[in-house]
Design a protein around this motif. Sequence first.
Motif, PDB file in Angstrom:
ATOM      1  N   UNK A  75      43.947 106.666-104.545  1.00  0.00           N
ATOM      2  CA  UNK A  75      43.075 105.870-103.677  1.00  0.00           C
ATOM      3  C   UNK A  75      43.093 104.398-104.051  1.00  0.00           C
ATOM      4  N   UNK A  76      43.117 104.112-105.349  1.00  0.00           N
ATOM      5  CA  UNK A  76      43.175 102.715-105.797  1.00  0.00           C
ATOM      6  C   UNK A  76      44.502 102.095-105.371  1.00  0.00           C
ATOM      7  N   UNK A  77      45.594 102.842-105.536  1.00  0.00           N
ATOM      8  CA  UNK A  77      46.917 102.344-105.157  1.00  0.00           C
ATOM      9  C   UNK A  77      46.968 102.096-103.649  1.00  0.00           C
ATOM     10  N   UNK A  78      46.396 103.021-102.868  1.00  0.00           N
ATOM     11  CA  UNK A  78      46.396 102.858-101.408  1.00  0.00           C
ATOM     12  C   UNK A  78      45.567 101.649-100.984  1.00  0.00           C
ATOM     13  N   UNK A  79      44.483 101.375-101.699  1.00  0.00           N
ATOM     14  CA  UNK A  79      43.680 100.184-101.397  1.00  0.00           C
ATOM     15  C   UNK A  79      44.505  98.924-101.640  1.00  0.00           C
TER      16      UNK A  79
END
Length: 165
Positions: free
Chosen positions: A28-32
């Motif tokens: 999720x952090x990477x996608x953000x």
Amino acid sequence: MEHGSRDITLRFLAEPSDVNFGGKVHGGAVMKWIDLAAYACAAGWSKKYCITAYAGGIRFVAPILVGSLVEVHAKIIYTGNTSMHIGLDVRANDPKDPAQTLTTHCIVIMVAVGEDGKPTSVPQWNPTEPKDIFLRESAIRLMNMRKQIGDEMQAHVMPFDEETS
């Protein structure tokens, strides 16, 4: 129509708050970070507010460790009338070691919108380098494949009970 730069690189330091239960940076952090870089790239190119229309083909190739320097490189690979297809690579490394590792890559489609919230035209990108022409052709093939997948996915949109009643 004038346009801005075709690519941008954002850099982040992976923080402890970005970690999943396994001790690595969570997807999720990477996608953000990918969404932020895609927005910055699309807004920079079009000089307009842009929204995410699609993110796909996301491949998590290698984990990112806390404390890593993360680099998200976004580049226009195809322009439609109102959309921009953006290729993104995420690389990471220990700040004390310059050797980077590819961790994630994907394509994001952003759409420029006007003051009225409706899609608006974007400057066209016309590649001249063989590598860029290949990227554009690949984006077009992926667009056609997504349409086929979208048609197949329609079967999953309507609940089974409604279909049979």
